[in-house]
Design a protein around this motif. Structure first.
Motif, PDB file in Angstrom:
ATOM      1  N   ASP A   1       0.813  -1.219   0.000  1.00 25.72           N
ATOM      2  CA  ASP A   1       0.000   0.000   0.000  1.00 25.72           C
ATOM      3  C   ASP A   1       0.843   1.264   0.000  1.00 25.72           C
ATOM      4  O   ASP A   1       0.357   2.338  -0.389  1.00 25.72           O
ATOM      5  N   TYR A   2       2.100   1.180   0.448  1.00 30.55           N
ATOM      6  CA  TYR A   2       2.930   2.376   0.578  1.00 30.55           C
ATOM      7  C   TYR A   2       4.092   2.396  -0.408  1.00 30.55           C
ATOM      8  O   TYR A   2       4.923   3.303  -0.362  1.00 30.55           O
TER       9      TYR A   2
ATOM     10  N   VAL B   1       3.689   5.452  -3.046  1.00 35.80           N
ATOM     11  CA  VAL B   1       3.346   6.779  -2.528  1.00 35.80           C
ATOM     12  C   VAL B   1       4.443   7.763  -2.934  1.00 35.80           C
ATOM     13  O   VAL B   1       5.636   7.496  -2.724  1.00 35.80           O
TER      14      VAL B   1
ATOM     15  N   ILE C   1       7.092   9.073  -0.199  1.00 34.32           N
ATOM     16  CA  ILE C   1       7.679   8.077   0.687  1.00 34.32           C
ATOM     17  C   ILE C   1       9.183   8.285   0.847  1.00 34.32           C
ATOM     18  O   ILE C   1       9.782   7.883   1.853  1.00 34.32           O
TER      19      ILE C   1
ATOM     20  N   LYS D   1       9.877   4.878   7.654  1.00 34.05           N
ATOM     21  CA  LYS D   1      10.109   3.870   6.626  1.00 34.05           C
ATOM     22  C   LYS D   1      10.219   2.472   7.230  1.00 34.05           C
ATOM     23  O   LYS D   1       9.728   1.495   6.668  1.00 34.05           O
TER      24      LYS D   1
ATOM     25  N   LEU E   1       6.820   1.214   8.028  1.00 36.64           N
ATOM     26  CA  LEU E   1       6.044   0.873   6.832  1.00 36.64           C
ATOM     27  C   LEU E   1       6.677  -0.249   6.018  1.00 36.64           C
ATOM     28  O   LEU E   1       6.124  -0.648   5.001  1.00 36.64           O
TER      29      LEU E   1
END
Length: 255
Positions: free
Chosen positions: A79-80, A83, A86, A94, A97
């Motif tokens: 999901d990340y 981005v 990011i 980080k 995630l």
């Protein structure tokens, strides 16, 4: 209760007779060997066994290599990953995630996606037999690792066997329809496909008698149909001979 009885019987047996010189009775009536110059007592092997018999040795479980080890822990979650901001966040964010802090379910999903990308026919392929086989392979490997640590988990063992049967059906269909894709899928996923055993039925008296009766009826029917089949065969031969003679006469060639 059992330990008390064992200790009582052991004390009575030791109070009857001492093994020999150099032995003395310590606290609780236990035998010990007096060692000169050292000032310490060595208890008999029988006493040591009686004291430690209820302490089973724990087996050391060997470390099993996981199929998720090839996934880098610094990889971001699905999901990340795309981005745009990011790259500007802090290292701690980080890390939170990334897959280092992810659960095993999320890591298994990443593994499923990686295996499916290796065998999918096109980028939009999401439900072919190859993709389903890859997903089931990742699930089966996860269940195998779990059962290695928890061998008494019957529920997960049942789910794993159901997944194995489903994968066998998919591979059987691929082997019958697209053998080249079947070979490629087994090679990429590391699957060793084994042919199912031939059907074998246990022979009983009833089954043997029934089979003999069916063969007898079949032979009798063939005997009754033999004259009619011979008559039809002669008619077909006569028609073929007449058609051949007619074709030769039409061409003007003598028979």
């Amino acid at each position: 209760m059992l330990l008390r009885g064992l200790r009582g019987a052991l004390g009575w047996a030791l109070s009857c007779r001492l093994p020999g010189p150099g032995w003395s009775r310590g606290a609780g009536g236990a035998l010990r060997l007096q060692e000169a110059g050292e000032g310490r007592a060595v208890y008999s092997p029988l006493v040591q066994t009686a004291r430690c018999y209820a302490r089973p040795a724990k087996k050391k479980q060997q470390a099993l290599l996981s199929h998720l080890d090839d996934i880098p822990p610094t990889m971001l979650k699905k999901d990340y990953a795309n981005v745009p901001i990011i790259d500007k966040v802090d290292d701690v964010v980080k890390r939170l995630l990334s897959l280092e802090m992810a659960s095993q379910r999320e890591r298994v999903k990443i593994k499923m996606q990686q295996l499916a990308d290796k065998v999918r026919r096109s980028p939009s392929d999401r439900g072919s037999c190859e993709v389903q086989t890859a997903v089931l392979t990742a699930k089966i490997q996860t269940y195998q690792e779990h059962l290695h640590m928890h061998p008494k988990d019957k529920r997960n063992r049942r789910v794993m066997l159901m997944a194995i049967d489903q994968r066998k059906k998919l591979l059987k269909y691929l082997r019958r329809t697209r053998y080249d894709i079947f070979e490629r899928t087994c090679k990429v996923l590391g699957i060793e496909y084994m042919l199912p055993p031939p059907y074998c039925r246990r022979m009983t008296r009833r089954w043997v008698a029934k089979k003999a009766f069916c063969l007898k009826v079949f032979n009798e029917v063939q005997k009754r149909k033999a004259p009619e089949r011979l008559k039809q065969r002669r008619e077909w031969q006569a028609k073929a001979r007449a058609a051949k003679e007619q074709a030769l006469q039409s061409e003007g060639t003598p028979v």
